[in-house]
Design a protein around this motif. Structure first.
Motif, short mmCIF file in Angstrom:
data_model
loop_
_atom_site.label_atom_id
_atom_site.label_comp_id
_atom_site.label_asym_id
_atom_site.label_seq_id
_atom_site.Cartn_x
_atom_site.Cartn_y
_atom_site.Cartn_z
N ARG A 10 0.67 -1.23 -0.07
CA ARG A 10 -0.12 -0.06 -0.07
C ARG A 10 0.77 1.45 0.23
O ARG A 10 0.45 2.27 -0.63
CB ARG A 10 -0.89 -0.20 1.35
N GLN A 67 -5.71 -2.56 -9.31
CA GLN A 67 -7.39 -2.48 -9.15
C GLN A 67 -7.72 -1.75 -7.92
O GLN A 67 -8.27 -2.21 -6.96
CB GLN A 67 -7.72 -4.10 -8.84
N LEU A 87 -9.61 0.74 -5.45
CA LEU A 87 -11.13 0.88 -5.00
C LEU A 87 -11.49 2.23 -4.14
O LEU A 87 -10.43 2.84 -3.77
CB LEU A 87 -11.58 -0.39 -4.49
N ALA A 88 -12.79 2.39 -4.19
CA ALA A 88 -13.18 3.64 -3.42
C ALA A 88 -12.19 4.75 -3.45
O ALA A 88 -12.26 5.31 -4.79
CB ALA A 88 -12.94 3.22 -1.93
N HIS A 89 -11.92 5.49 -2.40
CA HIS A 89 -11.23 6.46 -2.60
C HIS A 89 -9.82 6.72 -3.51
O HIS A 89 -9.60 7.73 -4.40
CB HIS A 89 -10.67 7.30 -1.15
N ASP A 90 -9.01 5.60 -3.70
CA ASP A 90 -8.14 5.58 -4.60
C ASP A 90 -8.52 5.39 -5.83
O ASP A 90 -7.92 6.17 -6.66
CB ASP A 90 -7.32 4.10 -4.19
N LEU A 91 -9.56 4.65 -6.31
CA LEU A 91 -10.16 4.87 -7.68
C LEU A 91 -10.66 6.16 -7.88
O LEU A 91 -10.34 6.69 -9.04
CB LEU A 91 -11.09 3.77 -7.58
N ARG A 92 -11.38 6.86 -7.02
CA ARG A 92 -11.80 8.04 -7.34
C ARG A 92 -10.62 9.14 -7.72
O ARG A 92 -10.80 9.73 -8.61
CB ARG A 92 -12.82 8.58 -6.24
N THR A 119 -16.01 13.32 -1.68
CA THR A 119 -17.49 12.85 -1.25
C THR A 119 -17.96 11.66 -2.18
O THR A 119 -19.12 11.12 -1.85
CB THR A 119 -18.43 13.98 -1.67
N GLY A 120 -17.40 11.56 -3.33
CA GLY A 120 -17.98 10.60 -4.36
C GLY A 120 -18.93 11.04 -5.03
O GLY A 120 -19.51 10.32 -5.83
N GLN A 153 -11.99 -8.24 -6.45
CA GLN A 153 -12.44 -8.00 -7.79
C GLN A 153 -13.65 -8.82 -8.17
O GLN A 153 -14.48 -8.46 -9.02
CB GLN A 153 -11.38 -8.20 -8.66
N PHE A 186 -18.22 -0.19 -3.63
CA PHE A 186 -16.86 -0.03 -4.19
C PHE A 186 -16.16 1.02 -4.72
O PHE A 186 -15.05 1.36 -4.74
CB PHE A 186 -16.60 -1.40 -5.37
N THR A 187 -17.31 1.92 -4.99
CA THR A 187 -16.57 3.31 -5.25
C THR A 187 -16.60 4.32 -4.23
O THR A 187 -15.88 5.27 -4.17
CB THR A 187 -17.32 3.89 -6.40
N ASN A 188 -17.79 4.24 -3.33
CA ASN A 188 -17.79 5.30 -2.12
C ASN A 188 -18.49 4.73 -1.07
O ASN A 188 -19.42 4.83 -0.66
CB ASN A 188 -18.75 6.55 -2.85
N PRO A 189 -17.66 3.85 -0.45
CA PRO A 189 -18.14 3.21 0.79
C PRO A 189 -18.75 4.10 1.78
O PRO A 189 -17.99 5.25 1.98
CB PRO A 189 -17.17 2.31 1.14
N GLU A 200 -13.75 1.18 3.40
CA GLU A 200 -12.70 1.84 2.61
C GLU A 200 -11.42 1.14 2.86
O GLU A 200 -10.73 0.74 1.98
CB GLU A 200 -13.01 3.34 2.87
N ILE A 253 -11.19 -2.38 1.45
CA ILE A 253 -11.25 -2.73 0.10
C ILE A 253 -10.09 -2.02 -0.45
O ILE A 253 -9.57 -2.33 -1.59
CB ILE A 253 -12.50 -2.32 -0.37
N SER A 254 -9.29 -1.01 0.28
CA SER A 254 -8.31 -0.45 -0.40
C SER A 254 -7.10 -1.07 -0.18
O SER A 254 -5.88 -0.65 -0.19
CB SER A 254 -8.38 1.04 -0.09
N ARG A 297 -5.85 -1.37 3.19
CA ARG A 297 -5.16 -0.86 4.28
C ARG A 297 -4.82 -2.19 5.36
O ARG A 297 -4.16 -1.84 6.30
CB ARG A 297 -5.69 0.19 4.72
#
Lengths: 225, 260
Positions: A3, A72, A74-79, A210-211, B211, B243-246, B252, B255-256, B258
């Protein structure tokens, strides 16, 4: 990849984005300077240097795509990575506006026309200040600042109208000015568009924090018949 | 039989706690599973996701000392009601395991087995074909039905296990990491199959593969372990949103990558 390593790579991309932003700031200031001094040589330099900005954008795009494919996120990283793609595209387009201004300076040649440089300079200063702060807010993910910046675009628009009026007056006073005043219209137009691009960057900062993908309130203008 | 809510959920748990002797492995899970959708359960090791999945068809009954408090409702009935026959529950709610586990019998017998012991009255050949077609295996095995099931590849064996589960006409299929022993191609085949099956069946899948949860499921439930080591559900929602905005930081972080 750990990470920490992913974060390091994301930070490197963010650094590249800031470098790109400062290249655009420099290009814009230099293009206005070349207009002020009617320095065609300086304008040609700005025009040709745009290639570097474009290359930076492709490099950022490439780095982001590699991270998406290999990590791959996800979430904040992806945004954040998705936003970096958008923001680098917005900055690149702003570089094109600076290039467009430089082209106008070349095309004006030595034609004698009173350039409303004070107003144009003010527009550029404000648009660049907005850009600078918008990128800062993007990096530290300051959604509140990002929300507040686009309102300043009204001031840019106001000055745009003022420059337009001045240029139309020049055309009325002396029809021989029409072609060249029209070129100067493009200078003001490009600066006005910069403000809009900054607003788009601010929207992406809000998306990262905020997404939510939403149009900023102050931009929601409609025309009425 | 009483309806617990207006909407008919495929499965609904209410304040579900699951114990292994004195140890509370899962606590306070209230979850409503959408019918004919794919729901994934994700979370770090030890968060109770497999325990919850196994409780949905009373598989935990086989573990000495395991007990359940709260309710798990299937078609309005608490499946832990003493009057309920767990064998019937498992017929309606089937399970596919992590490692393909066909019986050491022929391909045909693996699919026909459940129907046979339930005194299936109709044409067994038709049933075997129907289930193998549904599990996307028919084309590969139609001329090999008498071959030993163990001669199939891992991915084929897993699809055979799905066919075997389908043969007893379940309504819900539980899958406990069904692809963890499979290669990526076989994994994608199972995921495609899940998508096709979800038109007719409710699918609940436990997976470590984020995934896979993202690709294959409509809803995602995220579980984690509390300080008392009991697993609990932190977040449950539409997969694309989770998966995009938990909503929760813990989701978060997990799935990231951490932790977990």
């Amino acid at each position: 990849m750990s990470r920490e390593n992913l974060m390091l790579q994301i930070h490197q991309i963010q650094d590249e984005m800031l470098v790109m932003g400062s290249l655009v700031e420099q290009a814009t200031m230099k293009s206005i300077e070349s207009l002020k001094k009617r320095d065609k040589k300086m304008a040609v330099e700005v025009y040709n240097a745009d290639r570097k900005i474009n290359e930076k954008r492709y490099a950022i795009e490439n780095s982001v795509l590699i991270l998406i494919a290999t990590q791959q996120p996800l979430a904040h990283d992806l945004r954040l990575l998705a936003a970096l793609l958008e923001v680098s595209a917005e900055i690149e387009r702003m570089g094109d506006y600076a290039k467009g201004i430089a082209k106008v300076v070349v095309n004006l040649g030595d034609f004698d026309i009173p350039v409303p440089i004070k107003e144009i300079d003010q527009m550029a200063t404000l648009a660049l200040s907005m850009l600078h702060r918008a990128l800062g807010a993007f990096i530290i993910e300051d959604g509140e600042t990002a929300k507040s910046i686009p309102a300043e675009d009204d001031k840019v628009d106001e000055m745009y109208n003022k420059v337009q009026r001045l240029l139309v007056n020049l055309m009325i006073e002396k029809p021989q000015n029409i072609d060249h005043a029209n070129l100067l219209m493009w200078v003001a137009h490009n600066l006005e568009r910069m403000g809009d691009r900054v607003s788009n960057i601010c929207e992406r900062t809000i998306f990262v924090t905020t997404g939510e993908l939403v149009e900023i309130e102050s931009k929601k203008k409609e025309i009425k018949l | 039989m009483t309806n617990q809510t207006d909407k008919q959920w495929a499965i609904e748990t209410q304040d579900l706690d699951i114990y292994y002797s004195d140890f509370r492995a899962v606590k306070n899970v209230s979850l409503k599973i959408e019918p004919k959708k794919i729901t994934s359960i994700i979370g770090p090791s030890g968060c109770g996701k497999s325990t919850v999945l196994r409780s949905f068809n009373r598989m935990n009954d086989f573990i000495p000392g395991s007990r359940v408090t709260g309710g798990i409702f299937f078609q309005g009935q608490n499946i832990y009601d003493p009057r309920i026959d767990p064998v019937q529950v498992r017929q309606r709610i089937g399970m596919v395991f992590q490692k393909p586990n066909p019986f050491p019998k022929s391909i045909y017998e693996n699919v026909a087995w459940g129907a046979r012991i339930n005194n299936y009255k109709e044409n067994l050949n038709d049933l075997v074909e129907e289930c193998l077609v549904k599990s996307a295996l028919w084309g590969e095995v139609k001329d090999l039905l008498q071959r030993p099931a163990l001669s199939l590849s891992g991915g084929q064996q897993q699809r055979l296990c799905i066919a075997r589960a389908l043969a007893v006409k379940p309504e819900i299929i539980l899958m406990d990491e069904p692809c963890s022993a499979l290669d990526p191609i076989a994994t994608l085949k199972i995921e495609d199959l899940m998508r096709e099956l979800s038109a007719q069946y409710t699918i609940i899948i436990v997976t470590h593969n984020m995934q896979q949860a993202g690709r294959a499921s409509d809803f995602t439930a995220y579980f984690t372990m509390d300080t008392d080591r009991a697993g609990s559900m932190i977040e449950y929602g539409v997969t694309s949103q989770v998966f995009t905005n938990p909503t929760h930081k813990s989701t978060e972080d997990y799935i990231s990558g951490r932790f977990g």
